[in-house]
Motif scaffolding. Structure first.
Motif, PDB file in Angstrom:
ATOM      1  N   ALA A   1       0.850  -1.191   0.000  1.00  0.00           N
ATOM      2  CA  ALA A   1       0.000   0.000   0.000  1.00  0.00           C
ATOM      3  C   ALA A   1       0.885   1.239   0.000  1.00  0.00           C
ATOM      4  CB  ALA A   1      -0.900  -0.001   1.230  1.00  0.00           C
ATOM      5  N   CYS A   2       0.501   2.250  -0.802  1.00  0.00           N
ATOM      6  CA  CYS A   2       1.273   3.495  -0.851  1.00  0.00           C
ATOM      7  C   CYS A   2       1.149   4.216   0.495  1.00  0.00           C
ATOM      8  CB  CYS A   2       0.755   4.386  -1.962  1.00  0.00           C
ATOM      9  SG  CYS A   2       1.529   6.005  -1.963  1.00  0.00           S
ATOM     10  N   PRO A   3       2.279   4.652   1.109  1.00  0.00           N
ATOM     11  CA  PRO A   3       2.199   5.350   2.391  1.00  0.00           C
ATOM     12  C   PRO A   3       1.560   6.729   2.275  1.00  0.00           C
ATOM     13  CG  PRO A   3       4.463   5.326   1.574  1.00  0.00           C
ATOM     14  CD  PRO A   3       3.660   4.470   0.643  1.00  0.00           C
ATOM     15  N   GLU A   4       1.491   7.285   1.026  1.00  0.00           N
ATOM     16  CA  GLU A   4       0.932   8.627   0.830  1.00  0.00           C
ATOM     17  C   GLU A   4      -0.547   8.587   0.460  1.00  0.00           C
ATOM     18  OE1 GLU A   4       2.710  11.293   1.483  1.00  0.00           O
ATOM     19  OE2 GLU A   4       4.591  10.196   1.759  1.00  0.00           O
ATOM     20  N   CYS A   5      -0.926   7.750  -0.539  1.00  0.00           N
ATOM     21  CA  CYS A   5      -2.300   7.807  -1.051  1.00  0.00           C
ATOM     22  C   CYS A   5      -3.078   6.498  -0.888  1.00  0.00           C
ATOM     23  CB  CYS A   5      -2.289   8.234  -2.524  1.00  0.00           C
ATOM     24  SG  CYS A   5      -1.641   6.971  -3.637  1.00  0.00           S
ATOM     25  N   ASP A   6      -2.452   5.489  -0.258  1.00  0.00           N
ATOM     26  CA  ASP A   6      -3.116   4.211   0.036  1.00  0.00           C
ATOM     27  C   ASP A   6      -3.418   3.354  -1.187  1.00  0.00           C
ATOM     28  OD1 ASP A   6      -3.003   4.484   2.756  1.00  0.00           O
ATOM     29  OD2 ASP A   6      -4.965   5.470   2.908  1.00  0.00           O
TER      30      ASP A   6
ATOM     31  N   GLN B   1       0.246   6.135  -8.780  1.00  0.00           N
ATOM     32  CA  GLN B   1      -0.720   7.220  -8.599  1.00  0.00           C
ATOM     33  C   GLN B   1      -0.026   8.546  -8.258  1.00  0.00           C
ATOM     34  OE1 GLN B   1      -4.045   6.378  -8.803  1.00  0.00           O
ATOM     35  NE2 GLN B   1      -5.225   7.572  -7.345  1.00  0.00           N
ATOM     36  N   CYS B   2       0.868   8.527  -7.244  1.00  0.00           N
ATOM     37  CA  CYS B   2       1.430   9.791  -6.751  1.00  0.00           C
ATOM     38  C   CYS B   2       2.952   9.845  -6.792  1.00  0.00           C
ATOM     39  CB  CYS B   2       0.943  10.066  -5.332  1.00  0.00           C
ATOM     40  SG  CYS B   2       1.675   8.974  -4.101  1.00  0.00           S
ATOM     41  N   GLY B   3       3.607   8.750  -7.163  1.00  0.00           N
ATOM     42  CA  GLY B   3       5.056   8.781  -7.302  1.00  0.00           C
ATOM     43  C   GLY B   3       5.835   8.585  -6.012  1.00  0.00           C
TER      44      GLY B   3
HETATM   45 ZN   LIG Z   1       0.617   6.939  -3.847  1.00  0.00          ZN
END
Ligand SMILES: [Zn+2]
Length: 207
Positions: free
Chosen positions: A11-16, A34-36
């Motif tokens: 899971a992305c720590p920024e945008c999940d 999604q957000c890099g």
């Molecule tokens: Zn992300």
């Protein structure tokens, strides 16, 4: 311990955003589509290389604290003092804030970080997961943002300026040990602790 979902998904720590975990080569990192943001990375150094670095740092830390680092001059009397002796001198000279800063940044934080990481890496090396493993690793990760090398260097710099008014630095073993310790800590603090969560005990030892 790890479920199948945890082992295969990231899971992305920024945008999940959820991603399927893929094996990486040493030094590579996986980015969120999604957000890099950085999802995970494969460290350049393996955990047993880090164990060697941490062991060296503990030896250097002991040297840095055994030999005198400062020549203190008070009321015509000259004394050589170790780091902890210098902290005590700062405290009695009415500089409690500087004393606390030196104690925490140059003694307490590095010692805790090194001892905790040593125990964790030793457990990984021996393919064991003792009961302290998860809480200790979690504590270490929580402390990392506070223990950046910049903060450490700033603490040492401030203390050197404060101390230069009342003491001369001894150009001996302890000073060189501190310089070596700073370099070793820079390597140790750049090690991504998150990979240790994924280092599951192997039933048959080395693959
Ligand atoms: Zn992300």
């Amino acid at each position: 311990m790890t479920t199948v979902a945890e082992a295969t998904l990231a899971a992305c720590p920024e945008c999940d955003e959820l991603h399927i975990r893929r094996p990486l080569r040493a030094g590579q990192r996986a980015q969120c589509r999604q957000c890099g943001a950085t999802l995970y990375r494969e460290p350049r150094r393996r955990s047993d290389h880090m164990l060697a670095v941490v062991t060296a740092a503990l030896v250097v830390f002991a040297l840095a604290n055994t030999f005198p680092i400062l020549v203190l001059q008070a009321r015509g009397v000259t004394n050589e003092a170790t780091l902890l002796g210098s902290v005590a001198a700062l405290w009695t000279e009415g500089q409690p804030l500087a004393a606390a800063l030196v104690f925490v940044t140059a003694w307490l934080f590095p010692l805790f970080d090194l001892l905790a990481l040593f125990l964790i890496l030793l457990a990984v090396r021996m393919d064991r997961r003792p009961s302290f493993f998860a809480p200790l690793l979690r504590t270490l990760q929580a402390l990392r943002p506070w223990g950046m090398i910049e903060v450490l260097m700033l603490g040492v710099l401030v203390s050197l300026i404060k101390l230069s008014r009342m003491a001369d630095v001894v150009p001996g073993v302890a000073l060189w040990a501190f310089i070596a310790l700073t370099a070793l800590l820079a390597v140790i603090l750049s090690y991504d602790l998150r990979v240790l969560w994924r280092s599951e005990p192997r039933p048959g030892g080395t693959p």
